[in-house]
Motif scaffolding. Structure first.
Motif, PDB file in Angstrom:
ATOM      1  N   THR A  90       0.835  -1.194   0.000  1.00  0.00           N
ATOM      2  CA  THR A  90       0.000   0.000   0.000  1.00  0.00           C
ATOM      3  C   THR A  90       0.865   1.236   0.000  1.00  0.00           C
ATOM      4  N   GLN A  91       0.596   2.145  -0.923  1.00  0.00           N
ATOM      5  CA  GLN A  91       1.271   3.425  -1.007  1.00  0.00           C
ATOM      6  C   GLN A  91       0.220   4.476  -1.324  1.00  0.00           C
ATOM      7  N   PRO A  92       0.476   5.748  -1.002  1.00  0.00           N
ATOM      8  CA  PRO A  92      -0.483   6.790  -1.334  1.00  0.00           C
ATOM      9  C   PRO A  92      -0.615   6.949  -2.839  1.00  0.00           C
ATOM     10  N   ARG A  93      -1.775   7.439  -3.264  1.00  0.00           N
ATOM     11  CA  ARG A  93      -1.991   7.729  -4.674  1.00  0.00           C
ATOM     12  C   ARG A  93      -1.688   9.197  -4.941  1.00  0.00           C
ATOM     13  N   TYR A  94      -1.312   9.485  -6.190  1.00  0.00           N
ATOM     14  CA  TYR A  94      -0.942  10.837  -6.566  1.00  0.00           C
ATOM     15  C   TYR A  94      -1.729  11.259  -7.797  1.00  0.00           C
ATOM     16  N   ARG A  95      -1.904  12.565  -7.925  1.00  0.00           N
ATOM     17  CA  ARG A  95      -2.505  13.117  -9.135  1.00  0.00           C
ATOM     18  C   ARG A  95      -1.442  13.934  -9.857  1.00  0.00           C
ATOM     19  N   LEU A  96      -1.058  13.497 -11.057  1.00  0.00           N
ATOM     20  CA  LEU A  96      -0.131  14.216 -11.917  1.00  0.00           C
ATOM     21  C   LEU A  96      -0.950  14.887 -13.005  1.00  0.00           C
ATOM     22  N   ALA A  97      -1.080  16.224 -12.925  1.00  0.00           N
ATOM     23  CA  ALA A  97      -1.956  16.947 -13.849  1.00  0.00           C
ATOM     24  C   ALA A  97      -3.336  16.304 -13.779  1.00  0.00           C
ATOM     25  N   ASP A  98      -3.806  15.702 -14.876  1.00  0.00           N
ATOM     26  CA  ASP A  98      -5.124  15.065 -14.864  1.00  0.00           C
ATOM     27  C   ASP A  98      -5.021  13.542 -14.808  1.00  0.00           C
ATOM     28  N   ARG A  99      -3.862  13.000 -14.429  1.00  0.00           N
ATOM     29  CA  ARG A  99      -3.688  11.556 -14.296  1.00  0.00           C
ATOM     30  C   ARG A  99      -3.670  11.171 -12.822  1.00  0.00           C
ATOM     31  N   VAL A 100      -4.214  10.001 -12.507  1.00  0.00           N
ATOM     32  CA  VAL A 100      -4.159   9.468 -11.150  1.00  0.00           C
ATOM     33  C   VAL A 100      -3.188   8.285 -11.145  1.00  0.00           C
ATOM     34  N   ILE A 101      -2.161   8.374 -10.292  1.00  0.00           N
ATOM     35  CA  ILE A 101      -1.125   7.345 -10.203  1.00  0.00           C
ATOM     36  C   ILE A 101      -1.376   6.515  -8.950  1.00  0.00           C
ATOM     37  N   ASP A 102      -1.535   5.198  -9.121  1.00  0.00           N
ATOM     38  CA  ASP A 102      -1.744   4.296  -7.989  1.00  0.00           C
ATOM     39  C   ASP A 102      -0.587   3.296  -7.945  1.00  0.00           C
ATOM     40  N   PRO A 103       0.463   3.584  -7.151  1.00  0.00           N
ATOM     41  CA  PRO A 103       1.622   2.669  -7.094  1.00  0.00           C
ATOM     42  C   PRO A 103       1.264   1.281  -6.590  1.00  0.00           C
ATOM     43  N   SER A 104       0.295   1.186  -5.679  1.00  0.00           N
ATOM     44  CA  SER A 104      -0.065  -0.121  -5.128  1.00  0.00           C
ATOM     45  C   SER A 104      -0.597  -1.048  -6.200  1.00  0.00           C
ATOM     46  N   GLN A 105      -1.376  -0.490  -7.144  1.00  0.00           N
ATOM     47  CA  GLN A 105      -1.969  -1.300  -8.201  1.00  0.00           C
ATOM     48  C   GLN A 105      -1.159  -1.265  -9.478  1.00  0.00           C
ATOM     49  N   CYS A 106      -0.075  -0.422  -9.506  1.00  0.00           N
ATOM     50  CA  CYS A 106       0.711  -0.244 -10.726  1.00  0.00           C
ATOM     51  C   CYS A 106      -0.181   0.190 -11.885  1.00  0.00           C
TER      52      CYS A 106
ATOM     53  N   LEU B 278      -1.490  15.048  -3.592  1.00  0.00           N
ATOM     54  CA  LEU B 278      -1.802  13.766  -2.963  1.00  0.00           C
ATOM     55  C   LEU B 278      -3.293  13.509  -3.112  1.00  0.00           C
ATOM     56  N   VAL B 279      -3.654  12.318  -3.568  1.00  0.00           N
ATOM     57  CA  VAL B 279      -5.066  11.988  -3.807  1.00  0.00           C
ATOM     58  C   VAL B 279      -5.689  11.481  -2.520  1.00  0.00           C
ATOM     59  N   LYS B 280      -6.647  12.236  -1.999  1.00  0.00           N
ATOM     60  CA  LYS B 280      -7.377  11.777  -0.821  1.00  0.00           C
ATOM     61  C   LYS B 280      -8.613  10.994  -1.232  1.00  0.00           C
ATOM     62  N   GLU B 281      -9.221  11.397  -2.344  1.00  0.00           N
ATOM     63  CA  GLU B 281     -10.326  10.614  -2.898  1.00  0.00           C
ATOM     64  C   GLU B 281     -10.407  10.896  -4.388  1.00  0.00           C
ATOM     65  N   VAL B 282     -10.751   9.867  -5.147  1.00  0.00           N
ATOM     66  CA  VAL B 282     -10.862  10.020  -6.591  1.00  0.00           C
ATOM     67  C   VAL B 282     -12.256  10.493  -6.949  1.00  0.00           C
ATOM     68  N   THR B 283     -12.400  11.013  -8.163  1.00  0.00           N
ATOM     69  CA  THR B 283     -13.713  11.447  -8.623  1.00  0.00           C
ATOM     70  C   THR B 283     -14.591  10.239  -8.889  1.00  0.00           C
ATOM     71  N   LYS B 284     -15.888  10.517  -9.054  1.00  0.00           N
ATOM     72  CA  LYS B 284     -16.822   9.430  -9.310  1.00  0.00           C
ATOM     73  C   LYS B 284     -16.487   8.722 -10.622  1.00  0.00           C
ATOM     74  N   GLU B 285     -16.072   9.501 -11.629  1.00  0.00           N
ATOM     75  CA  GLU B 285     -15.720   8.895 -12.909  1.00  0.00           C
ATOM     76  C   GLU B 285     -14.468   8.037 -12.785  1.00  0.00           C
ATOM     77  N   GLU B 286     -13.477   8.528 -12.018  1.00  0.00           N
ATOM     78  CA  GLU B 286     -12.252   7.759 -11.824  1.00  0.00           C
ATOM     79  C   GLU B 286     -12.519   6.491 -11.029  1.00  0.00           C
ATOM     80  N   LYS B 287     -13.394   6.580 -10.046  1.00  0.00           N
ATOM     81  CA  LYS B 287     -13.754   5.400  -9.261  1.00  0.00           C
ATOM     82  C   LYS B 287     -14.446   4.372 -10.145  1.00  0.00           C
TER      83      LYS B 287
END
Length: 730
Positions: free
Chosen positions: A3-19, A106-115
């Protein structure tokens, strides 16, 4: 879980845990090493990151070539949609390194579309074929729930409250034990640039032994790493390859497989002392050309169990379990597997030393897990899965087994309850779990290969024709990458007119059939409820249907409507190969009954067997002229069925599988390997004249070939990927 925190790069969401990277409504799977590099750049955002920093933080100070780093940076730019000349994410600093220039939060929660993309679409590019013009029932349901999610909250709260009250009323006076929730953590142990396989921990858990090779290399070597210091020593063995290490119960010796390019094979043993390799001795020879085995020590430490074939035969036989003393005496055959499949090929000793778990390939697509009591000698069949397992590992208490499921996650089988419970849930596949005498488990994380489909733009022509067109069949400039994604794309088949290419891809997480139309997008055609193995896909002569096989079940996929019809063959035995029949209303099926094969013509509508074409036949295909060509299970050679008479046409002809040869017009095309190179052989079936050409590729994967009416060839190319060893804390 990792488990690692997720990040938002511009309009991309990076999830290291899920690669994964969520981008424009799509979920992209990212190579593990590339994600590690991206996380390193994120942690030093806005600051130059030198190659030395990457080596220290990503590769733990190991030796890595500049080409390996360049490849990963290029891969990241491609998946981020970046441009090296005008970067928005990763900027190259000449003679310095790289710097991440995109805005990061730092992504605390993703948007509904991203989810929705992350949980429902699971990697699809929203480019799925929608023949009917309406969404599928599942997609409609998910879309409706997301659109009206707020309206369902009160309803769900009320429903949960009601269920809780009813449960209290029912169970209030009864003992009730809630099911245990597993908390599994994966800890990465190796950070080498290359591939590690068949890992195992020493009995005291202080050392890790594994096979390792560099990317693009063919030879494996055994390494042993001290866990605390991460220092690694490699075994000096005169043979070319070593693998499948196994520690003795006291940790003083390591047994392993040793083989060379000449085909010689040995089960060797090496002494261990203070993390160093010592004297090597040979326990026994194994069958020539053996390149895989499994070794488990007897709890006494005086003998071991291992996998081998019958050395009395030159051809491949079913693998069996043998036992032998460490001095090479008292060799005994322990098992006699079923004649269908590859036989027994993996062993694992329980922590209490009382049981031996064995993996047996009982059919062409199924694995059976069997238990042998070393005290009573009684065998017990535990369960069967529709996948070829690498290994199984033991739980600490010797009452459960852990294995990889069809989706690439680890699952635990409990002996008492006979239940299966998933332990991991990550995008990266976890393979080859192996336990030591304390039930400590290590496994391999990642895919060995990324596969692409390449198109040979030049036709299969004679030398004079090549000179006139100026494009040689072996000229790499005449080849183009036709299908590529960050995953596996293989088993390509083209329609006769060359306008459609169907293939199997796991880009959405599980294998499905995809279609690429000439000059168009790639769209997903299938949506199977259960997927394990998709085989033998091929177009009908009109290009409107695709024949295939899901495990042993033949099916017809209508390209225009997307509907799938399964063919229920009457009185069938085991089906392990299919091809089109005389017309689009019949297929040829290879059936197996207790090791005896036969080729039968089957009506696709009724499932009735029209006729038995050849007893003893292995693979067969019809030509446009109606002649049936086939191979036999025993021996080589190309045969033809003319009337009811069998005729041997070519004696020195052999194929690798049903996917490696096709018949188009008056020509037979066959893909084969020789001395490490791949060739396409074209046979004029009217004159039996043969022409061979070498392909300019070092590595082919999937072993499939497809050819259209113009002689344009499609092959599958593989590229090695980094894989690492992880420890599984469960």
């Amino acid at each position: 879980m990792i488990t690692q925190p997720r990040y938002r790069l511009a309009d991309r969401v990076i999830d290291p845990s899920q690669c994964t990277i969520i981008k424009d409504g799509s979920l992209l799977k990212v190579e593990l090493r590339a994600m590690q590099v991206l996380v390193c750049l994120i942690k030093h955002a806005g600051e130059p990151v030198s190659r030395d920093m990457l080596l220290e933080e990503v590769w733990s100070g190991g030796e890595v070539s500049d080409n390996a780093i360049n490849r990963i940076i290029g891969l990241l730019r491609n998946q981020l949609g970046d441009n090296a000349k005008s970067p928005s994410f990763i900027k190259t600093l000449p003679k310095v390194g790289y710097v991440l220039i995109a805005e990061i939060t730092l992504v605390k929660e993703v948007t509904k579309e991203e989810k929705f993309t992350e949980e429902v679409i699971a990697g699809s590019h929203i480019d799925e074929r929608d023949i009917s013009g309406s969404k599928s029932a599942k997609r409609k349901l998910f879309s409706f729930l997301y659109e009206h999610s707020s309206k369902f909250i009160l309803f769900l709260i009320g429903l949960v409250s009601l269920a809780s009250w009813l449960a209290f009323q029912y169970f209030g006076n009864n003992p009730f034990v809630a099911p245990l929730q597993h908390s599994t953590e994966l800890k990465r142990l190796t950070f080498l640039d290359g591939q590690e396989f068949s890992p195992v921990l020493s009995p005291d858990g202080k050392y890790l032994a594994f096979s390792q090779r560099e990317l693009g290399e063919k030879n494996w070597r055994i390494g042993m790493m001290e866990i605390d210091s991460r220092s690694i020593v490699y075994l000096e063995d005169p043979m070319d390859n070593q693998g499948y290490p196994a520690f003795s119960p006291d940790g003083s010796k390591l047994a392993y497989l040793s083989f060379d390019l000449a085909g010689r094979c040995k089960i060797n043993m090496v002494d261990l002392a203070k993390g160093e390799f010592g004297l090597i001795s040979t326990i026994t020879a194994c069958k020539n050309q053996m390149q895989s085995t499994s070794i488990a020590w007897n709890p006494s430490g005086q003998s071991l169990f291992y996998i081998d074939e019958d050395q009395q035969h030159d051809y491949h036989t079913e693998k069996k379990v043998f036992s032998i003393s460490v001095n090479g005496n008292n060799k005994q055959q322990i098992t006699q597997p079923y004649s269908i499949g590859r036989g027994d090929y993996s062993l694992s000793l329980s922590p209490d030393g009382k049981y031996l778990a064995m993996v047996r390939n009982v059919r062409w697509y199924q694995t059976q897990v069997i238990l042998l009591s070393l005290e009573t000698g009684i065998w017990q069949n535990l369960f069967t899965v529709d996948i070829l397992l690498h290994t199984v590992a033991w739980g600490r208490e010797s009452k459960s087994l852990i294995y990889r499921d069809v989706k690439g996650n680890l699952t635990r089988y409990e002996f008492d309850s006979k239940s299966h419970r998933q332990l991991t849930n990550i995008m990266q596949p976890v393979i080859s779990p192996i336990s030591n005498m304390n039930g400590e488990i290590v496994a391999v994380l990642g895919d060995f290969f990324k596969t692409e489909i390449w198109r040979l733009n030049s036709r299969f022509m004679s030398s004079s024709e090549e000179l006139s067109t100026g494009c040689s069949f072996i000229d790499s400039e005449c080849y183009t990458r036709f299908v590529s994604s960050n995953g596996k794309n293989d088993r390509a088949t083209t329609s006769l007119d060359g306008n459609k290419v169907a293939f199997v891809s796991d880009r959405t997480g599980v294998p499905e059939i995809w279609l690429k139309v000439e000059g168009g997008n790639e769209v997903k055609l299938s949506n199977f409820d259960t997927i394990s193995n998709l085989k033998d896909i091929s177009f009908s002569s009109d290009g409107n249907k695709i024949l295939g096989r899901l495990n042993s079940k033949p099916f017809i996929l209508n390209v225009l409507t997307g509907k799938i019809k399964y063919i229920d063959i009457k009185n069938r035995e085991e089906v392990y190969s299919v091809s089109w029949g005389l017309d689009n209303n019949t297929i040829v099926a290879t059936l197996d009954s207790l090791g005896q094969s036969s080729l039968k013509l089957v009506d696709i509508h009724s499932g009735d067997i029209v006729t038995t074409l050849v007893d003893g036949g292995e693979y067969g295909k019809y030509s446009d002229s109606g002649v049936f060509y086939y191979t036999k299970r025993t021996g080589v050679g190309l045969w033809a069925l003319k009337g009811n008479k069998e005729e041997l046409l070519i004696n020195d002809f052999s194929i690798m599988s049903n996917l490696t040869w096709v018949i188009v017009d008056n020509f037979l095309y066959n893909l084969f390997s020789q001395s490490g190179s791949y060739y396409v052989e074209r046979v004029d079936i009217s004159t039996l004249e043969k022409v061979d050409v070498e392909l300019p590729f070092e590595s082919l994967r999937g072993h499939s070939i497809s050819v259209d009416a113009e002689g344009v060839v499609y092959v599958v190319i593989s590229k090695s990927k980094n894989i690492d060893v992880i420890k599984v804390d469960y």
